[in-house]
Write a protein that holds these residues in place. Structure first.
Motif, PDB file in Angstrom:
ATOM      1  N   ARG A  94      -0.744  -4.676  -4.813  1.00 56.59           N
ATOM      2  CA  ARG A  94      -1.630  -4.139  -3.772  1.00 56.59           C
ATOM      3  C   ARG A  94      -2.973  -4.873  -3.762  1.00 56.59           C
ATOM      4  O   ARG A  94      -3.490  -5.242  -4.796  1.00 56.59           O
ATOM      5  CB  ARG A  94      -1.829  -2.641  -3.995  1.00 56.59           C
ATOM      6  CG  ARG A  94      -0.545  -1.868  -3.801  1.00 56.59           C
ATOM      7  CD  ARG A  94      -0.716  -0.394  -4.054  1.00 56.59           C
ATOM      8  NE  ARG A  94      -0.892  -0.090  -5.468  1.00 56.59           N
ATOM      9  CZ  ARG A  94      -0.955   1.147  -5.955  1.00 56.59           C
ATOM     10  NH1 ARG A  94      -0.879   2.185  -5.141  1.00 56.59           N
ATOM     11  NH2 ARG A  94      -1.101   1.361  -7.243  1.00 56.59           N
ATOM     12  N   GLN A  95      -3.501  -5.073  -2.550  1.00 56.85           N
ATOM     13  CA  GLN A  95      -4.715  -5.879  -2.393  1.00 56.85           C
ATOM     14  C   GLN A  95      -5.696  -5.250  -1.410  1.00 56.85           C
ATOM     15  O   GLN A  95      -5.325  -4.376  -0.636  1.00 56.85           O
ATOM     16  CB  GLN A  95      -4.355  -7.286  -1.860  1.00 56.85           C
ATOM     17  CG  GLN A  95      -3.480  -8.118  -2.765  1.00 56.85           C
ATOM     18  CD  GLN A  95      -4.177  -8.510  -4.070  1.00 56.85           C
ATOM     19  OE1 GLN A  95      -5.405  -8.494  -4.140  1.00 56.85           O
ATOM     20  NE2 GLN A  95      -3.399  -8.836  -5.096  1.00 56.85           N
ATOM     21  N   PHE A  96      -6.924  -5.753  -1.442  1.00 64.95           N
ATOM     22  CA  PHE A  96      -7.920  -5.373  -0.440  1.00 64.95           C
ATOM     23  C   PHE A  96      -8.153  -6.534   0.528  1.00 64.95           C
ATOM     24  O   PHE A  96      -7.957  -7.696   0.180  1.00 64.95           O
ATOM     25  CB  PHE A  96      -9.251  -5.019  -1.113  1.00 64.95           C
ATOM     26  CG  PHE A  96      -9.220  -3.686  -1.794  1.00 64.95           C
ATOM     27  CD1 PHE A  96      -9.500  -2.533  -1.086  1.00 64.95           C
ATOM     28  CD2 PHE A  96      -8.901  -3.592  -3.142  1.00 64.95           C
ATOM     29  CE1 PHE A  96      -9.461  -1.298  -1.705  1.00 64.95           C
ATOM     30  CE2 PHE A  96      -8.858  -2.353  -3.769  1.00 64.95           C
ATOM     31  CZ  PHE A  96      -9.144  -1.208  -3.055  1.00 64.95           C
TER      32      PHE A  96
ATOM     33  N   THR B 124      -0.114   8.131  -2.568  1.00 67.81           N
ATOM     34  CA  THR B 124       0.037   7.272  -3.746  1.00 67.81           C
ATOM     35  C   THR B 124      -0.894   6.057  -3.673  1.00 67.81           C
ATOM     36  O   THR B 124      -0.888   5.238  -4.573  1.00 67.81           O
ATOM     37  CB  THR B 124       1.490   6.769  -3.916  1.00 67.81           C
ATOM     38  OG1 THR B 124       1.875   6.100  -2.724  1.00 67.81           O
ATOM     39  CG2 THR B 124       2.440   7.915  -4.203  1.00 67.81           C
ATOM     40  N   ASP B 125      -1.701   5.954  -2.608  1.00 70.01           N
ATOM     41  CA  ASP B 125      -2.674   4.848  -2.614  1.00 70.01           C
ATOM     42  C   ASP B 125      -4.060   5.322  -3.047  1.00 70.01           C
ATOM     43  O   ASP B 125      -4.545   4.942  -4.095  1.00 70.01           O
ATOM     44  CB  ASP B 125      -2.677   4.047  -1.304  1.00 70.01           C
ATOM     45  CG  ASP B 125      -2.915   4.850  -0.042  1.00 70.01           C
ATOM     46  OD1 ASP B 125      -2.964   6.088  -0.104  1.00 70.01           O
ATOM     47  OD2 ASP B 125      -3.045   4.216   1.026  1.00 70.01           O
TER      48      ASP B 125
ATOM     49  N   PHE C  26      -5.830   2.114  -7.418  1.00 65.29           N
ATOM     50  CA  PHE C  26      -4.547   1.422  -7.505  1.00 65.29           C
ATOM     51  C   PHE C  26      -4.070   1.365  -8.960  1.00 65.29           C
ATOM     52  O   PHE C  26      -3.878   0.307  -9.537  1.00 65.29           O
ATOM     53  CB  PHE C  26      -4.636   0.008  -6.908  1.00 65.29           C
ATOM     54  CG  PHE C  26      -4.725  -0.022  -5.417  1.00 65.29           C
ATOM     55  CD1 PHE C  26      -4.397   1.096  -4.672  1.00 65.29           C
ATOM     56  CD2 PHE C  26      -5.133  -1.160  -4.749  1.00 65.29           C
ATOM     57  CE1 PHE C  26      -4.485   1.097  -3.281  1.00 65.29           C
ATOM     58  CE2 PHE C  26      -5.211  -1.190  -3.362  1.00 65.29           C
ATOM     59  CZ  PHE C  26      -4.892  -0.053  -2.628  1.00 65.29           C
ATOM     60  N   ALA C  27      -3.897   2.520  -9.511  1.00 63.43           N
ATOM     61  CA  ALA C  27      -3.402   2.655 -10.879  1.00 63.43           C
ATOM     62  C   ALA C  27      -4.259   1.880 -11.874  1.00 63.43           C
ATOM     63  O   ALA C  27      -3.756   1.365 -12.861  1.00 63.43           O
ATOM     64  CB  ALA C  27      -1.940   2.211 -10.967  1.00 63.43           C
ATOM     65  N   GLY C  28      -5.546   1.816 -11.607  1.00 60.48           N
ATOM     66  CA  GLY C  28      -6.449   1.182 -12.556  1.00 60.48           C
ATOM     67  C   GLY C  28      -6.531  -0.323 -12.408  1.00 60.48           C
ATOM     68  O   GLY C  28      -7.213  -0.994 -13.177  1.00 60.48           O
TER      69      GLY C  28
ATOM     70  N   GLY D  37      -2.236   6.889 -15.158  1.00 62.48           N
ATOM     71  CA  GLY D  37      -2.937   8.001 -15.803  1.00 62.48           C
ATOM     72  C   GLY D  37      -3.608   7.653 -17.099  1.00 62.48           C
ATOM     73  O   GLY D  37      -4.266   8.521 -17.688  1.00 62.48           O
ATOM     74  N   MET D  38      -3.446   6.410 -17.586  1.00 60.66           N
ATOM     75  CA  MET D  38      -4.006   6.105 -18.910  1.00 60.66           C
ATOM     76  C   MET D  38      -4.615   4.715 -19.024  1.00 60.66           C
ATOM     77  O   MET D  38      -5.177   4.345 -20.043  1.00 60.66           O
ATOM     78  CB  MET D  38      -2.950   6.289 -20.013  1.00 60.66           C
ATOM     79  CG  MET D  38      -1.577   5.671 -19.808  1.00 60.66           C
ATOM     80  SD  MET D  38      -1.475   3.872 -19.715  1.00 60.66           S
ATOM     81  CE  MET D  38      -1.832   3.404 -21.394  1.00 60.66           C
TER      82      MET D  38
END
Ligand SMILES: Cc1cc2nc3c(=O)[nH]c(=O)nc-3n(C[C@H](O)[C@H](O)[C@H](O)COP(=O)(O)OP(=O)(O)OC[C@H]3O[C@@H](n4cnc5c(N)ncnc54)[C@H](O)[C@@H]3O)c2cc1C
Ligand SMILES: Cc1cc2nc3c(=O)[nH]c(=O)nc-3n(C[C@H](O)[C@H](O)[C@H](O)COP(=O)(O)OP(=O)(O)OC[C@H]3O[C@@H](n4cnc5c(N)ncnc54)[C@H](O)[C@@H]3O)c2cc1C
Lengths: 263, 317
Positions: A17-19, A124-125, B131-133, B271-272
């Protein structure tokens, strides 16, 4: 009875995923899909319909998102939703949660008198978990959120959930806004029959003007929050990895903990 | 200097650590005021607690008429307090409830909202891990009163003598806000271990435990750590959902995170990943979690953890 289920189209979490250069999320260059957590919302909407056999119930899947967002609506139709509504308008790009909830609320009002708005627990984003409460505030409806178990009887809704410090039972009277977690029950896969049937289901595309929303109220320029900088997390420098042989792993582990002053 | 409202996180009047963290952040932005929503009788005790961490004022909003209802009445009370005090910012703990209160308050006060900040500096400028860290972003609220929810462990509490002036604030709560009702509530039983989201050390077990969490728990206890679990362990019924670390469980950001028998799926890492130091014990040297670790042991957790526990206990003597 009318159920609207809100489905967000998000970049695949397992992809890179990107910006974009304006600090908005790249929603075009990365494969997108129906937010996995919204599959649980679709599932619960369908289960409510199935359990209330004999009542006339319409489940409408609603997505606010880019052109490709129609894929999220299609997936919901394949799972079993009856109708789809996709709100797409270039002006919406870069909207914050405040504006997103405005557009969703206007679309829900347009869909008609709604008994139940069902959402996922979080996208989820961005994973803010605020849109359900915002919809409740905007629509003036009760919110029963973060449900792991959902029961309806007549116009009563009861949910069970793991609250921050207690396990709770929450009750409300329809119409209301319900959000469900991934503990609420596995989401079904579309069957071949479902996929074929989805092609014939009504799918409406709406623009901001159809909803009576002024373009100046949404999008990046109108957002009440501004992202100033985005930075990819620097890759972690490779840690030390040891193979456990005859108990050497435990000794090395304890030495590492001691060297970092954890013991 | 403008006030900065800090919503007090508490269980039955017992102030929780994130409140002190928020007061430390508030002091960077203005004059810290604590907002206690709870039984008025507990107001003085709460004031004593928060004034030691710099609260100049303590607004006590009696919850007698709103207890038993969901977040809407709290948001209404805060809206009225914001109108009264025109604060420089409102800081709220990033719990599920905190985020929902913040969401409603943002709409009510026509204000921008930032959730899950891991740092807040003058401006206020926030830092979020997204984004999940994998990305760190800084952001600002550009309209209205900045409403910011902050994750636990985002600042160190700072002891500072505040005036702690108590003021009863009588909020007017509409019937419309009392529409979702808490029908039953069973407080979580204390495990006797630190709370997952607040703990300095977290030790989690996954599918690799095979359902036997004893090595994980004994190791955690030797370290004074909280115990967590992967979703696979939760779905198998080995631990309740409240133990789950990850995207749909708790986000933790401790000084040390130890993952035993956990592969490192993106949803778990979400989460970690922001933990300061990460250790993994896993039989499979290809486990994705090893890409994140500061230290890793390729081995069987059922032998590595008990042996390590023994050595730690011996060292602590
Ligand atoms: C990394 C990142 C950080 C962000 N930070 C902020 C911020 O700090 N402040 C801010 O105001 N905005 C922020 N945004 C924008 C915000 O996430 C979007 O406006 C978004 O549509 C609403 O928030 P959410 O996705 O977090 O929804 P959540 O509240 O997490 O979503 C809950 C549920 O609402 C429904 N839903 C949400 N969006 C849609 C949609 N577009 N269509 C249909 N259903 C939907 C779904 O059912 C979903 O499960 C951020 C976005 C990203 C990607
Ligand atoms: C929408 C969604 C949300 C999710 N949310 C979460 C979440 O919040 N949290 C979460 O954790 N997951 C979540 N998941 C699930 C996630 O994708 C993974 O399935 C899960 O994290 C796997 O758990 P695990 O690592 O324990 O199991 P596995 O992936 O099966 O890994 C077990 C590991 O244990 C190792 N092992 C086996 N035996 C031993 C031994 N004796 N000693 C040492 N190592 C051993 C194996 O080598 C393996 O690496 C979510 C998934 C989805 C789709």
């Amino acid at each position: 009875m009318n159920i609207v289920v809100c489905v967000k189209y998000v970049p695949d979490a397992t992809a890179d995923r990107q910006f974009e250069s304006d600090n908005t999320v790249d929603r075009v260059g990365v494969d997108g899909l129906l937010s996995e957590l919204d599959e649980y919302a679709v599932e619960q909407a369908l289960q409510i319909k199935e359990k209330r056999d004999g009542e006339e119930i319409t489940v409408t899947a609603l997505c606010v998102g880019p052109e490709k967002g129609v894929d999220a609506v299609r997936k919901a139709l394949q799972m079993g939703a009856d109708k789809g509504v996709h709100v797409v308008d270039d002006a919406i790009a870069g909207s914050d949660a405040i504006a997103t909830s405005l557009v969703l609320a206007k679309a829900i009002e347009k869909i008609g008198p709604v008994d139940l708005v069902v959402t996922g627990m979080a996208s989820t984003d961005a994973a803010m978990s605020v849109v359900p409460a915002m919809l409740s505030e905007r629509l003036g409806l009760p919110q029963v959120t973060q449900a792991s178990v959902v029961e309806t009887q007549g116009n009563q809704v009861r949910i069970k959930r793991d609250g921050d410090s207690a396990t709770e039972v929450i009750g409300g009277t329809m119409p209301l806004v319900l959000s469900v977690t991934d503990q609420s029950g596995e989401a079904r896969y579309p069957s071949f029959k479902g996929i074929m049937a989805a092609k014939k289901k009504p799918l409406e595309t709406l623009s901001l003007s159809d909803l009576g929303v002024d373009a100046g109220q949404v999008g990046l320029a109108a957002a009440w929050t501004a992202v100033e900088e985005t930075a990819a997390r620097p890759p972690r420098t490779a840690g030390e990895i040891v193979k456990d042989e005859d108990g050497s792993g435990a000794t090395a582990l304890v030495e590492f903990l001691a060297s970092k002053k954890f013991i | 200097m403008s006030e900065v409202l800090v919503v007090v996180d508490h269980v039955d009047g017992a102030v929780k650590k994130p409140t002190y963290e928020l007061l430390a952040i508030a002091a960077r932005l203005g004059e810290p005021s604590a907002v206690f929503i709870g039984p008025a009788a507990q107001g003085d005790a709460v004031a004593e607690a928060v004034k030691a961490y710099g609260a100049e004022k303590v607004y006590v909003v009696d919850d007698a008429q709103i207890k038993g209802y969901l977040v809407a009445p709290k948001a209404e009370a805060l809206e009225q307090l914001v109108a009264r005090t025109s604060p420089a910012a409102v800081l709220i703990p990033s719990s599920a409830e905190g985020k929902e209160v913040a969401a409603r308050l943002a709409i009510k006060t026509s204000s921008g909202l930032i959730t899950d900040a891991i740092d807040v500096q003058e401006g206020p400028v926030t830092t979020q891990s997204v984004f999940a860290g994998n990305f760190t972003v800084t952001a600002k609220v550009t309209q209205g009163t900045p409403i910011i929810t902050v994750k636990p462990n985002s600042a160190a509490p700072v002891e500072a003598a505040g005036a702690g002036v108590v003021e009863q604030f009588d909020a007017v709560i509409s019937d419309a806000a009392k529409t979702a009702q808490i029908v039953a509530s069973q407080p979580r039983q204390s495990t006797g271990r630190p709370e997952l989201t607040e703990a300095a050390i977290v030790v989690s077990g996954g599918r690799g435990t095979g359902g036997n969490f004893e090595p994980v728990e004994n190791f955690a206890d030797s370290m004074g750590a909280a115990v967590g679990a992967s979703r696979a362990a939760v779905d198998s019924g080995w631990k309740p959902h409240t133990f789950q670390v990850g995207q749909t469980g708790k986000t933790v950001s401790p000084q040390l995170y130890v993952a035993a028998g956990i592969s490192g799926a993106i949803q778990h890492r979400a989460g970690m990943q922001t933990s300061k130091t990460i250790i993994a014990v896993n039989k499979d040297e290809e486990a994705p979690l090893f890409e994140l670790v500061d230290f890793g042991v390729v081995g069987d957790l059922h032998s590595v953890l008990p042996a390590a526990t023994e050595q730690i206990i011996a060292r602590k003597g």
